[in-house]
Enzyme design. Structure first.
Site, short mmCIF file in Angstrom:
data_model
loop_
_atom_site.label_atom_id
_atom_site.label_comp_id
_atom_site.label_asym_id
_atom_site.label_seq_id
_atom_site.Cartn_x
_atom_site.Cartn_y
_atom_site.Cartn_z
N HIS A 268 0.72 1.23 -13.12
CA HIS A 268 1.45 0.05 -13.58
C HIS A 268 2.94 0.39 -13.60
O HIS A 268 3.33 1.45 -14.11
CB HIS A 268 0.98 -0.33 -15.00
CG HIS A 268 1.67 -1.55 -15.52
ND1 HIS A 268 1.44 -2.81 -15.01
CD2 HIS A 268 2.63 -1.69 -16.46
CE1 HIS A 268 2.22 -3.68 -15.64
NE2 HIS A 268 2.95 -3.02 -16.52
N ASP B 233 -3.97 -3.93 -18.14
CA ASP B 233 -2.91 -2.94 -18.39
C ASP B 233 -2.99 -2.34 -19.80
O ASP B 233 -1.97 -2.01 -20.40
CB ASP B 233 -1.50 -3.58 -18.19
CG ASP B 233 -1.30 -4.10 -16.78
OD1 ASP B 233 -1.91 -3.53 -15.84
OD2 ASP B 233 -0.54 -5.06 -16.62
N ASN C 160 -5.53 2.96 -12.69
CA ASN C 160 -4.56 1.99 -12.16
C ASN C 160 -3.16 2.53 -12.37
O ASN C 160 -2.92 3.30 -13.30
CB ASN C 160 -4.72 0.66 -12.92
CG ASN C 160 -3.73 -0.40 -12.47
OD1 ASN C 160 -3.52 -0.60 -11.27
ND2 ASN C 160 -3.09 -1.06 -13.42
N GLY D 63 0.78 -1.25 0.00
CA GLY D 63 0.00 0.00 0.00
C GLY D 63 0.80 1.28 0.00
O GLY D 63 0.32 2.32 0.48
N SER E 114 3.26 4.07 -15.37
CA SER E 114 2.14 4.68 -16.09
C SER E 114 0.90 4.64 -15.22
O SER E 114 0.66 3.65 -14.52
CB SER E 114 1.82 3.87 -17.37
OG SER E 114 2.99 3.64 -18.14
C1 GRF Z 1 3.43 -0.90 -7.49
O1 GRF Z 1 4.68 -1.05 -8.10
C2 GRF Z 1 2.35 -0.69 -8.52
O2 GRF Z 1 2.79 -0.01 -9.64
C3 GRF Z 1 1.98 -2.11 -8.91
O3 GRF Z 1 2.08 -2.84 -7.72
C4 GRF Z 1 2.97 -2.20 -6.81
C5 GRF Z 1 2.19 -1.92 -5.58
O4 GRF Z 1 2.96 -1.38 -4.55
N1 GRF Z 1 0.69 -2.12 -9.55
P1 GRF Z 1 2.27 -0.71 -3.32
O5 GRF Z 1 1.32 -1.72 -2.71
O6 GRF Z 1 1.57 0.52 -3.80
O7 GRF Z 1 3.41 -0.39 -2.36
#
Ligand code: GRF
Length: 235
Positions: free
Chosen positions: A111, A147, A109, A14, A138
């Protein structure tokens, strides 16, 4: 200005959720975080959200007889929170077409790659294997295909000599935490909209504003490299 009620979906640590909560702590930020939903009861992000006074909900796939029932429970929770916008932040499930289409244009989202390159998992390892010199992240509108939705904003970082998956992931994550609040802010303000499968960006008052808002490329010279190394890796 009424701030857009935003619900964040997580599965784990998170840190992006935390960055969004921090941005929304400023009352002039156009979105407020009204709830956090996790598909995992042990997601570390749940405790962080609770410590910030944000309502949380655990909705696990295993507690629902079908994928449709699970999606319906997510939808009901979003409606219960009075959500205007849904922000996926490290949420590791693919939501069904019906749910995604219902929230299309209002669901975003992040990514960890410069889409459309490296969709899916293990983006940093794949970027290293591919030998790209520039990598990043992104934020995009969510569409049923994983994605694949229209890009709202991107941030780039250099791939450095000697990088491994962890060092590269850490460099990308740092810019994720800047990019996601920026992109969510654009959506909440209506400056980035999804229309006919594309992102429409509002016209910015001047070019400087436009450039800094849409593409962030942290200065590698200042951040973590020296000129000699950059010269070696930059053609
Ligand atoms: C991040 O790298 C995000 O881009 C990807 O999953 C990871 C989540 O990390 N979708 P966090 O839970 O926000 O620390």
């Amino acid at each position: 200005m009424s701030r857009k009620r935003t619900v964040v979906l997580i599965s784990g640590r998170g840190s992006n959720m935390t960055a969004l909560i921090a941005a929304a702590a400023d009352p002039s930020y156009p979105a407020e975080i009204v709830g956090v939903i996790s598909d995992r009861a042990n997601a570390a992000g749940l405790g962080i959200a609770q410590s910030r006074g944000i309502a949380t909900k655990v909705i696990q796939r295993a507690d629902h007889p079908s994928k449709d029932a699970y999606d319906a429970a997510i939808d009901a929770a979003l409606t219960g929170f009075g959500a205007d916008i849904v922000a996926l932040a490290g949420y590791m499930r693919i939501l069904g077409r019906g749910l995604v289409e219902k929230w299309q244009g209002r669901m975003v989202n992040i990514h960890p790659a410069l889409l459309p390159a490296f969709k899916g998992l293990d983006t940093h390892a794949r970027a290293l294997r591919a030998g790209v010199r520039i990598h990043g992240c992104s934020v995009h509108f969510v569409t049923p295909e994983m994605d694949d939705g229209p890009i709202i904003a991107q941030a780039a970082v250099p791939v450095m000599v000697g990088d491994n998956e962890d060092t590269l992931a850490a460099r990308v994550l740092k810019v994720e935490h800047r990019l996601y609040p920026l992109a969510l802010g654009l959506v909440a303000e209506g400056k980035a909209r999804m229309e006919k499968g594309h992102t429409v960006l509002a016209h910015f008052a001047d070019d400087a504003d436009n450039a800094t808002s849409m593409v962030m490329a942290p200065d590698p010279l200042r951040e973590e490299s020296d000129l000699e190394q950059l010269a070696r890796i930059t053609p």
